[in-house]
Motif scaffolding. Structure first.
Motif, PDB file in Angstrom:
ATOM      1  N   VAL A 183     -25.498  -8.574  12.143  1.00 38.72           N
ATOM      2  CA  VAL A 183     -25.002  -9.600  11.660  1.00 38.72           C
ATOM      3  C   VAL A 183     -23.773  -9.350  10.788  1.00 38.72           C
ATOM      4  CG1 VAL A 183     -25.464 -11.746  10.329  1.00 38.72           C
ATOM      5  CG2 VAL A 183     -27.044 -10.902  11.840  1.00 38.72           C
ATOM      6  N   ALA A 184     -23.968  -8.536   9.937  1.00 36.34           N
ATOM      7  CA  ALA A 184     -22.787  -8.023   9.102  1.00 36.34           C
ATOM      8  C   ALA A 184     -21.599  -7.245   9.987  1.00 36.34           C
ATOM      9  CB  ALA A 184     -23.389  -6.937   8.200  1.00 36.34           C
ATOM     10  N   LEU A 185     -22.068  -6.459  11.017  1.00 38.74           N
ATOM     11  CA  LEU A 185     -21.013  -6.106  11.736  1.00 38.74           C
ATOM     12  C   LEU A 185     -20.230  -7.192  12.370  1.00 38.74           C
ATOM     13  CD1 LEU A 185     -19.929  -3.287  13.293  1.00 38.74           C
ATOM     14  CD2 LEU A 185     -21.730  -3.754  14.982  1.00 38.74           C
ATOM     15  N   ALA A 186     -20.940  -7.954  13.252  1.00 37.70           N
ATOM     16  CA  ALA A 186     -20.340  -9.195  13.655  1.00 37.70           C
ATOM     17  C   ALA A 186     -19.234  -9.763  12.634  1.00 37.70           C
ATOM     18  CB  ALA A 186     -21.101 -10.215  14.328  1.00 37.70           C
ATOM     19  N   GLU A 187     -19.811 -10.059  11.493  1.00 42.69           N
ATOM     20  CA  GLU A 187     -18.799 -10.906  10.675  1.00 42.69           C
ATOM     21  C   GLU A 187     -17.569  -9.901  10.053  1.00 42.69           C
ATOM     22  OE1 GLU A 187     -21.487 -11.361   7.345  1.00 42.69           O
ATOM     23  OE2 GLU A 187     -22.587 -13.312   8.151  1.00 42.69           O
ATOM     24  N   ARG A 188     -17.778  -8.791   9.920  1.00 39.97           N
ATOM     25  CA  ARG A 188     -16.673  -8.044   9.724  1.00 39.97           C
ATOM     26  C   ARG A 188     -15.595  -7.850  10.647  1.00 39.97           C
ATOM     27  NH1 ARG A 188     -20.659  -4.220   7.973  1.00 39.97           N
ATOM     28  NH2 ARG A 188     -20.376  -2.935   9.678  1.00 39.97           N
ATOM     29  N   THR A 189     -16.049  -8.036  12.089  1.00 39.99           N
ATOM     30  CA  THR A 189     -15.185  -7.774  13.146  1.00 39.99           C
ATOM     31  C   THR A 189     -14.308  -9.221  13.227  1.00 39.99           C
ATOM     32  OG1 THR A 189     -16.470  -6.248  14.340  1.00 39.99           O
ATOM     33  CG2 THR A 189     -14.963  -7.652  15.538  1.00 39.99           C
ATOM     34  N   ALA A 190     -15.005 -10.332  13.132  1.00 39.59           N
ATOM     35  CA  ALA A 190     -14.536 -11.470  12.907  1.00 39.59           C
ATOM     36  C   ALA A 190     -13.458 -11.776  11.822  1.00 39.59           C
ATOM     37  CB  ALA A 190     -15.743 -12.599  12.972  1.00 39.59           C
ATOM     38  N   GLU A 191     -13.820 -11.350  10.792  1.00 32.02           N
ATOM     39  CA  GLU A 191     -12.803 -11.291   9.683  1.00 32.02           C
ATOM     40  C   GLU A 191     -11.454 -10.605  10.093  1.00 32.02           C
ATOM     41  OE1 GLU A 191     -12.780 -13.494   7.247  1.00 32.02           O
ATOM     42  OE2 GLU A 191     -14.478 -14.276   8.132  1.00 32.02           O
TER      43      GLU A 191
ATOM     44  N   ASP B  30      -3.157 -17.606  13.757  1.00 30.82           N
ATOM     45  CA  ASP B  30      -2.039 -17.720  14.327  1.00 30.82           C
ATOM     46  C   ASP B  30      -1.718 -18.615  15.620  1.00 30.82           C
ATOM     47  OD1 ASP B  30      -0.609 -16.380  12.145  1.00 30.82           O
ATOM     48  OD2 ASP B  30      -0.519 -14.426  13.335  1.00 30.82           O
ATOM     49  N   GLY B  31      -2.958 -18.454  16.100  1.00 33.69           N
ATOM     50  CA  GLY B  31      -3.303 -19.035  17.500  1.00 33.69           C
ATOM     51  C   GLY B  31      -3.746 -20.425  17.559  1.00 33.69           C
ATOM     52  N   GLN B  32      -4.026 -20.867  15.954  1.00 35.09           N
ATOM     53  CA  GLN B  32      -4.799 -22.145  15.883  1.00 35.09           C
ATOM     54  C   GLN B  32      -6.119 -22.361  16.754  1.00 35.09           C
ATOM     55  OE1 GLN B  32      -1.697 -25.462  16.480  1.00 35.09           O
ATOM     56  NE2 GLN B  32      -0.139 -24.117  15.299  1.00 35.09           N
ATOM     57  N   VAL B  33      -6.703 -21.225  16.787  1.00 39.01           N
ATOM     58  CA  VAL B  33      -7.972 -21.331  17.362  1.00 39.01           C
ATOM     59  C   VAL B  33      -9.139 -21.147  15.979  1.00 39.01           C
ATOM     60  CG1 VAL B  33      -9.513 -20.396  19.020  1.00 39.01           C
ATOM     61  CG2 VAL B  33      -7.181 -20.676  19.594  1.00 39.01           C
ATOM     62  N   ALA B  34     -10.098 -21.954  16.194  1.00 39.12           N
ATOM     63  CA  ALA B  34     -11.248 -21.697  15.096  1.00 39.12           C
ATOM     64  C   ALA B  34     -12.148 -20.715  15.708  1.00 39.12           C
ATOM     65  CB  ALA B  34     -11.869 -23.171  15.028  1.00 39.12           C
ATOM     66  N   LEU B  35     -12.324 -19.610  14.559  1.00 35.73           N
ATOM     67  CA  LEU B  35     -13.200 -18.687  14.771  1.00 35.73           C
ATOM     68  C   LEU B  35     -14.433 -18.802  13.740  1.00 35.73           C
ATOM     69  CD1 LEU B  35     -14.432 -16.122  16.179  1.00 35.73           C
ATOM     70  CD2 LEU B  35     -12.811 -14.882  14.381  1.00 35.73           C
ATOM     71  N   ALA B  36     -15.673 -19.118  14.476  1.00 31.75           N
ATOM     72  CA  ALA B  36     -17.113 -18.989  13.584  1.00 31.75           C
ATOM     73  C   ALA B  36     -18.064 -18.030  13.638  1.00 31.75           C
ATOM     74  CB  ALA B  36     -17.607 -20.573  13.456  1.00 31.75           C
ATOM     75  N   VAL B  37     -18.468 -17.515  12.783  1.00 28.88           N
ATOM     76  CA  VAL B  37     -19.876 -16.803  12.996  1.00 28.88           C
ATOM     77  C   VAL B  37     -21.196 -17.480  12.425  1.00 28.88           C
ATOM     78  CG1 VAL B  37     -21.038 -14.503  12.550  1.00 28.88           C
ATOM     79  CG2 VAL B  37     -18.509 -14.536  12.653  1.00 28.88           C
TER      80      VAL B  37
END
Length: 363
Positions: free
Chosen positions: A207-215, A223-230
């Motif tokens: 879970v922490a790995l996925a959150e770090r990658t997303a951040e 910049d692309g105005q696309v929402a990213l949520a974990v």
């Protein structure tokens, strides 16, 4: 084939001769005996001496049968060997690099299946060859651009046209990094094909790995105005190579970003399961352009870049990112799969990795 026909013929004639001699019986014993035909046959069989065969009946029949067997074997062998010779010639053409020939499918089911397999093999090899040729062209283009820029900048600095300042060196560094990424992609593809990934595994909170990658990628999404949520959930620890799994997630999230337009949404979810063995999944879902059903498996082929109507494949992509990502997942003993409800309905890529305390075998 001739011998098999003759063997069947000999057995059949011998059986017919034995039965005929039994029914006739010595000195007509069975013909006059009372009772049923079965009783007379059994009684004659009990009274008959071993080795009694009517050669006068057997040899003419055997000669006629042998002649018929030879003729039929010749006819059928010609019928069967013709498509086999065609298959042999086709395999020789395939070995020589000619993948365009298509064999006619014969009527015989067994041979038809063989010919269809050879035709599929030829089509598959032709497709690989086309993608290989396209890859060579694209790699040449990818390398030519930064090399030309580097050459021009270096010559410009040598001639005093360009100033040797931080901006110039930063530009040189960017072009070198582009070449390095291309070389790394090709190296990773080679390791994927050979199953030779060297995993540096350690217990890792997925879970922490996925959150770090997303951040790490969030500025690109902004910049692309696309929402990213974990999607938040409790920690899940697995023994894996965090660097390699991060490489998978960067590829999947980058693809999801390119699939979405402004106002799109990408979510990353970590979940666990128990069947058939404990596992952890990382799902990257988007609401972008989606994937057609017949492309869901093709997108994992090396050098494959799926194009959508009115939206060509992104320029500069090598078409091997998903191939490498799946290879990394399988090196961990897991897999990478894709699902989509069709064009315009988004897609989901799921990385499944085993939950275990012992490290996977090094590859």
């Amino acid at each position: 084939m001739v011998l098999s026909h003759l063997a069947v013929l000999v057995v059949a004639l011998t059986a017919m001769n034995v039965v005929a001699s039994i029914v006739d019986g010595p000195a007509g014993q069975t013909s006059d005996a009372g009772g049923s035909d079965l009783d007379r046959l059994l009684a004659a069989l009990a009274a008959r001496r071993d080795g009694e065969v009517d050669l006068e009946l057997l040899w003419p029949a055997l000669a006629a049968g042998m002649t018929a067997a030879l003729l039929l074997s010749f006819v059928f062998s010609r019928f069967l060997l013709r498509p086999l010779r065609q298959v042999r010639a086709a395999t020789h053409r395939l070995a020589g690099g000619d993948y365009d020939g298509v064999l006619d499918v014969p009527r015989e089911p067994g041979l038809a299946a063989l010919v269809e397999d050879v035709n599929r093999l030829a089509a598959g090899l032709a497709d690989v060859e086309r993608r290989r040729a396209r890859l060579v062209s694209e790699i040449a283009h990818e390398m030519r651009t930064p090399i030309t820029i580097l050459s021009g900048q270096i010559e410009g600095m040598a001639d005093g046209i360009f100033t040797r300042d931080d901006a110039m060196f930063a530009s040189l560094t960017d072009d070198l990094a582009r070449l390095r990424r291309l070389a790394d992609d090709l190296s990773n593809l080679s390791r994927t094909e050979e199953g030779a990934f060297a995993l540096q595994v350690t217990p890792t909170d997925v879970v922490a790995l996925a959150e770090r990658t997303a951040e790490r990628l969030r500025p690109q999404f902004d910049d692309g105005q696309v929402a990213l949520a974990v999607v938040p959930r409790p920690p899940v620890t697995a023994v894996l190579d965090p660097g390699r799994v991060t490489q998978i997630l960067v590829n999947l999230m980058g693809n999801a970003l390119r699939a979405c337009g402004a106002g799109g949404r990408v979510s990353v979810t970590v979940r666990t399961g128990q069947a058939p063995a404990p596992y952890v999944e990382i799902a990257v879902e988007d609401d972008g352009i989606g994937i057609d059903e017949h492309d869901l498996t093709r997108i994992f082929n090396r050098f494959e870049r799926v194009e959508h109507p009115g939206r060509p494949a992104p320029a500069g992509g090598s078409g091997i990112g998903l191939t490498i990502a799946r290879g990394i997942a399988r090196a961990h003993g897991g897999d990478l799969t894709a699902t989509s409800r069709g064009l315009g309905h988004g897609a989901a890529f799921t990385v499944r990795l085993p939950l275990r305390q012992d490290p996977p075998a090094s590859r």
